[in-house]
Scaffold this active site. Structure first.
Site, PDB file in Angstrom:
ATOM      1  N   HIS A 160      -9.924  31.693 -24.780  1.00  0.00           N
ATOM      2  CA  HIS A 160     -11.058  32.129 -25.589  1.00  0.00           C
ATOM      3  C   HIS A 160     -11.845  30.884 -25.977  1.00  0.00           C
ATOM      4  O   HIS A 160     -11.348  30.000 -26.662  1.00  0.00           O
ATOM      5  CB  HIS A 160     -10.601  32.875 -26.839  1.00  0.00           C
ATOM      6  N   CYS A 161     -13.091  30.822 -25.524  1.00  0.00           N
ATOM      7  CA  CYS A 161     -13.926  29.639 -25.728  1.00  0.00           C
ATOM      8  C   CYS A 161     -14.781  29.827 -26.974  1.00  0.00           C
ATOM      9  O   CYS A 161     -15.667  30.689 -27.001  1.00  0.00           O
ATOM     10  CB  CYS A 161     -14.799  29.400 -24.500  1.00  0.00           C
ATOM     11  N   LEU A 162     -14.513  29.031 -27.996  1.00  0.00           N
ATOM     12  CA  LEU A 162     -15.326  29.090 -29.218  1.00  0.00           C
ATOM     13  C   LEU A 162     -16.733  28.577 -28.963  1.00  0.00           C
ATOM     14  O   LEU A 162     -17.693  29.026 -29.594  1.00  0.00           O
ATOM     15  CB  LEU A 162     -14.658  28.278 -30.326  1.00  0.00           C
ATOM     16  N   GLY A 165     -18.292  31.526 -27.240  1.00  0.00           N
ATOM     17  CA  GLY A 165     -18.267  32.686 -28.112  1.00  0.00           C
ATOM     18  C   GLY A 165     -17.655  33.913 -27.476  1.00  0.00           C
ATOM     19  O   GLY A 165     -17.820  35.030 -27.986  1.00  0.00           O
TER      20      GLY A 165
END
Length: 311
Positions: A160-162, A165
């Site tokens: 999950h790439c912050l 998003g």
């Protein structure tokens, strides 16, 4: 008011609000680094040079927003597509899910249930309880994982790439790679422009401008190292048909725990792995058989090099 409703709904959601703030921060940083440089650059810049840089600049931002808006490939969507009732007329854009060792599922071959389809991807005797997600309560195909940030199960979950998003998974890994590639090229070009500015800068200019340029150059250098390593890392993952989650948590994944680390069980050769990520995003991969794992664990010989086994 109807146009503003999705925006207000996004602000009321903590996850959507943080994603919106991150997107604004990304756009601001891009314009800060590029804008300050060209505003302070005294020497005239050729028009073709400016056009080329602006093209890469805006293309990188477009790739960022395309990747951010793309779906990583959720299990519930694949389940809906696979278990939809067949129609008498097949549209050219109908979705095909490749399962059961490479045979397409559509029309008359469509599965009686999602549970049956998923169980066929695992070795015989696998417990149904081990296939069900404890949060979504749906059967997970191999290489899927529940993302607690998205609150959904993602096909071929990578991470999950912050920064983006959203999750990076089966359907948007290729878009993510192209974005990182564009970001790396943009950082290298901007870094060179900053170095050139300092080399050609006159001593009579304001010291605080030079201090800002040096500070931005240090920050840009750190970010350049990060995106360059990220690009090389994901290039390796794509060429070996792995995910970040599988590489980092290999010993905790039941179907990878007993496979030697030097063996990539899902790899079909470098060229076919790249083709799969770029052109074959709607595939559900079964777990490799013991014979397939044994063949992939076999050491390379000179004959294998002539046969292009690695490709």
């Amino acid at each position: 008011m109807g146009v503003c409703r999705p925006f207000l709904r996004c602000l009321s959601d903590p996850v959507g609000r943080s994603s919106l703030v991150m997107k604004l921060a990304v756009v601001t940083l891009h314009f800060l680094f590029a804008g300050f440089l060209f505003l302070e650059k005294a020497e005239p810049v050729p028009w073709w040079y400016m056009v080329s840089y602006c093209f890469l600049f805006f293309a990188t931002l477009v790739l960022y927003f395309v990747t951010s808006a793309s779906s990583p490939g959720y299990v519930v969507d694949a389940m809906r597509d696979a278990c939809a009732p067949p129609t008498s007329i097949q549209s050219p854009s109908s979705v095909f899910l490749t399962v059961d060792r490479g045979h397409p599922v559509s029309g008359g071959n469509f599965p009686t249930s999602w549970a049956k389809l998923v169980s066929d991807l695992y070795p015989p005797g696998t417990s149904h309880r081990n296939l069900t997600c404890a949060d979504c309560h749906v059967e997970q195909p191999p290489r899927s994982k529940h993302c607690h940030d998205c609150d959904r199960c993602v096909l071929q979950f990578d991470h999950h790439c912050l920064w983006i998003g959203t999750c990076i998974g089966q359907n948007n890994h290729c878009k993510f790679w192209w974005y990182v590639c564009g970001e790396t090229a943009l950082c290298i070009w901007t870094f060179i422009l900053y170095i050139d500015y300092l080399d050609n800068n006159n001593i009579s200019k304001s010291w605080w401008k030079n201090a800002i340029i040096i500070l931005l150059l240090v920050i840009l250098g750190i970010f350049l190292i990060f995106v360059l390593v990220l690009l090389l890392f994901h290039s390796f993952l794509i060429m070996t048909n792995q995910t970040t989650f599988e590489l980092v948590r290999r010993r905790r994944i039941p179907y990878l725990r007993n496979i030697p680390e030097r063996v990539h069980p899902f790899s079909r050769g470098m060229c076919r792995n790249i083709y799969k990520v770029c052109c074959g995003s709607d595939n559900l991969e079964p777990l490799p058989t013991a014979y397939e794992v044994e063949q992939k664990a076999r050491p390379y010989t000179c004959v294998d090099l002539f046969k292009c086994r690695c490709c």
